[in-house]
Enzyme design. Structure first.
Site, short mmCIF file in Angstrom:
data_model
loop_
_atom_site.label_atom_id
_atom_site.label_comp_id
_atom_site.label_asym_id
_atom_site.label_seq_id
_atom_site.Cartn_x
_atom_site.Cartn_y
_atom_site.Cartn_z
N ASP A 143 40.09 20.30 60.84
CA ASP A 143 39.00 20.12 59.87
C ASP A 143 39.43 20.43 58.44
O ASP A 143 38.61 20.73 57.59
CB ASP A 143 37.82 21.03 60.24
CG ASP A 143 38.23 22.50 60.30
OD1 ASP A 143 39.32 22.79 60.81
OD2 ASP A 143 37.46 23.36 59.83
N ARG A 147 45.73 9.98 55.71
CA ARG A 147 44.94 10.96 56.47
C ARG A 147 44.46 10.33 57.77
O ARG A 147 44.47 10.97 58.83
CB ARG A 147 43.74 11.44 55.64
CG ARG A 147 44.12 12.24 54.40
CD ARG A 147 42.93 12.96 53.78
NE ARG A 147 41.87 12.06 53.33
CZ ARG A 147 41.79 11.54 52.11
NH1 ARG A 147 42.73 11.82 51.20
NH2 ARG A 147 40.79 10.75 51.77
N LYS A 199 31.22 24.48 62.63
CA LYS A 199 32.08 25.60 62.24
C LYS A 199 31.76 26.02 60.81
O LYS A 199 31.55 25.18 59.93
CB LYS A 199 33.54 25.19 62.33
CG LYS A 199 34.51 26.24 61.78
CD LYS A 199 35.68 25.57 61.11
CE LYS A 199 36.47 26.58 60.28
NZ LYS A 199 37.71 26.00 59.75
N GLU A 240 32.67 32.32 62.44
CA GLU A 240 34.05 32.64 62.06
C GLU A 240 34.11 33.65 60.91
O GLU A 240 34.16 33.28 59.75
CB GLU A 240 34.81 31.37 61.66
CG GLU A 240 36.26 31.62 61.33
CD GLU A 240 37.05 30.36 61.01
OE1 GLU A 240 38.23 30.48 60.64
OE2 GLU A 240 36.49 29.25 61.13
N GLU A 276 36.58 35.67 59.32
CA GLU A 276 38.03 35.87 59.30
C GLU A 276 38.40 37.09 58.46
O GLU A 276 38.04 37.19 57.29
CB GLU A 276 38.74 34.63 58.73
CG GLU A 276 40.25 34.80 58.68
CD GLU A 276 41.00 33.55 58.23
OE1 GLU A 276 42.24 33.63 58.09
OE2 GLU A 276 40.36 32.51 58.03
N LYS A 319 34.79 32.86 66.53
CA LYS A 319 36.16 32.53 66.12
C LYS A 319 36.67 33.63 65.18
O LYS A 319 36.64 33.48 63.96
CB LYS A 319 36.23 31.17 65.44
CG LYS A 319 37.65 30.76 65.05
CD LYS A 319 37.72 29.35 64.50
CE LYS A 319 39.15 29.00 64.08
NZ LYS A 319 39.29 27.60 63.63
N SER A 359 44.46 31.46 64.27
CA SER A 359 45.85 31.93 64.19
C SER A 359 46.14 32.61 62.87
O SER A 359 46.99 33.50 62.79
CB SER A 359 46.82 30.76 64.41
OG SER A 359 46.55 29.71 63.50
N GLY A 360 45.48 32.19 61.79
CA GLY A 360 45.54 32.91 60.52
C GLY A 360 46.90 33.05 59.88
O GLY A 360 47.15 34.03 59.18
N GLY A 361 47.81 32.11 60.12
CA GLY A 361 49.12 32.19 59.49
C GLY A 361 50.21 32.76 60.38
O GLY A 361 51.36 32.87 59.97
N SER A 410 41.47 28.58 68.83
CA SER A 410 40.99 27.52 67.95
C SER A 410 41.98 27.46 66.80
O SER A 410 41.76 28.04 65.73
CB SER A 410 39.57 27.81 67.45
OG SER A 410 39.14 26.80 66.55
N TYR A 428 41.71 27.05 51.89
CA TYR A 428 41.57 25.79 52.59
C TYR A 428 41.14 24.70 51.61
O TYR A 428 40.41 24.99 50.67
CB TYR A 428 40.52 25.91 53.70
CG TYR A 428 41.06 26.63 54.93
CD1 TYR A 428 41.46 25.93 56.06
CD2 TYR A 428 41.17 28.01 54.94
CE1 TYR A 428 41.95 26.58 57.16
CE2 TYR A 428 41.67 28.68 56.04
CZ TYR A 428 42.06 27.96 57.17
OH TYR A 428 42.55 28.62 58.26
#
Length: 396
Positions: free
Chosen positions: A71, A93, A183, A223, A225, A265, A307-309, A334, A396
């Site tokens: 996304d 894309r 999301k 989510e 984060e 998430k 996963s965050g990097g 995810s 993002y």
């Protein structure tokens, strides 16, 4: 509209009671029958989508499967394309997203795919609707509905997530287009505090979004984060996440969100990316599962970690460690970069590399499928898959 006596939402509780882990009624199925609590005459009507929401959430939280997060906004997708020397055009894309959704057998490992709005309404390079291709693979289409992070006035250089204005009609339109879950990503920064204001804003925004999504037939992915940025140790991450998750679920309950029809998430509990003391997969699993047990109701069907990097292999190893014993929830993934990184580089924008890139995606998806089942060994992983992807101040 269901009868008001059938409360398909978690009860509104006093915050102090929630933090202690107490509940007013114990759900035994997707429908919870509760007697009205005197003297209040307040009743909550269940969403007309309640049964469908539960079914969708359970479908996504199915054994051996997780979510492909694809996304990325057009701007972020442009950064990914630029990394392989491609211009950020709709055609490029479209070509990349076609590669992802049409990978043969992807549905064996992937139960849901989060799409950007452009992708939800887009066709593949062969002229088929992206949504239809996913459904044919037994993958539930989802949609990113937030409008991104902006500075939070009055905070310590922190952010809040915008997008509540107009969310209800947008969600209704997304449902009509075939999306069945949504999301909304908001973030908390440990180096910047986090301030009480930022935590409350994040929790309240997630709760309002979740309530609006359920009212329009979309299972909300919640989510919150905790960014990897910082030099802090794993204990500090645990402390902050514990507070954030408590706030989130308190406000979810206040907004009458049905826990059986959401997916969480979160970030894994890890040290800051710049911390000198690294954590083993077992340590990450121990801290993260401890936090889940303290804060997350068993009614929530799935915990779909971001996963965050982390590197592709690191994210898979940590997930595998969390699935070495049964959990009350479906503990899965995810992932965006942790599924796509090697795939993107393998493709390189060349049509002749599509098949090989898809095979790379399937290898990564299968590895995480095995990790969800607690059967991943880490054998045969490429050096590329072991490379960290943390970017300080990543947006993002």
């Amino acid at each position: 509209m269901a009868s008001a006596s059938l409360l398909k939402t978690s009860p509104v509780v006093d915050k102090s009671e929630w933090v202690k882990g107490q509940t007013l009624c114990q759900p035994s199925a997707s429908i919870v029958r509760c007697h009205p609590i005197a003297p209040s005459g307040l009743t909550v009507r269940a969403s007309s989508y309640a049964d469908e929401l539960v079914k969708t959430a359970k479908s996504i939280a199915s054994p051996g499967r997780g979510i492909l997060a694809m996304d990325e906004s057009n701007a972020t997708c442009g950064k990914r394309l630029a990394s392989i020397g491609l211009e950020n055009t709709e055609a490029n894309r479209q070509a990349y997203r076609t590669l992802l959704v049409s990978a043969p057998g992807l549905g064996q490992y992937i139960s849901g795919a989060i799409l950007f709005e452009e992708t939800l309404y887009q066709t593949t390079i062969d002229g088929k609707k992206m949504v239809d291709v996913l459904v044919e693979q037994n993958i539930v289409p989802g949609i990113k509905v937030d409008k991104g992070l902006v500075p939070l006035a009055g905070s310590n250089n922190e952010s809040w997530c915008q997008g509540l204005d107009g969310l209800a009609p947008r969600s209704a339109a997304y449902y009509q287009q075939g999306a069945r879950f949504a999301k909304w990503r908001t973030v908390v920064s440990i180096p910047n505090g986090p301030s009480e204001l930022a935590v409350k804003e994040a929790a309240w925004g997630l709760a309002r979004y979740a309530a609006i999504s359920q009212d329009n037939g979309l299972v909300p992915i919640v989510e919150p984060e905790i960014l990897l940025d910082g030099e802090h140790g794993i204990d500090r991450t645990f402390e902050v996440a514990k507070k954030v998750w408590a706030e989130v679920f308190f406000y979810l309950a206040q907004n009458n969100v049905m826990f059986e029809g959401i997916l969480l998430k979160p970030s894994m509990v890890t040290p800051g990316a710049e911390c000198k003391d690294k954590a083993t997969p077992q340590q990450v699993a121990d801290y993260t599962l401890s936090l889940l047990r303290q804060r997350i109701p068993p009614a929530v069907p799935g915990i779909m970690f971001l996963s965050g990097g982390q590197s592709e292999v690191e994210a898979t190893l940590n997930l595998n460690a969390m699935n070495q014993a049964p959990n009350p929830w479906h503990v899965s993934f995810s992932y965006a970069r942790a599924l796509q990184n090697t795939c993107l580089k393998t493709w390189g924008g060349r049509p002749e590399n599509v098949k090989e890139a898809q095979e790379t995606l399937l290898i990564r998806a299968e590895a995480n499928s095995l990790a969800q089942l607690g059967k991943y060994t880490g054998e045969g992983e490429s050096e590329e898959a072991k490379q960290g992807m943390f970017v300080k101040g990543y947006v993002y």
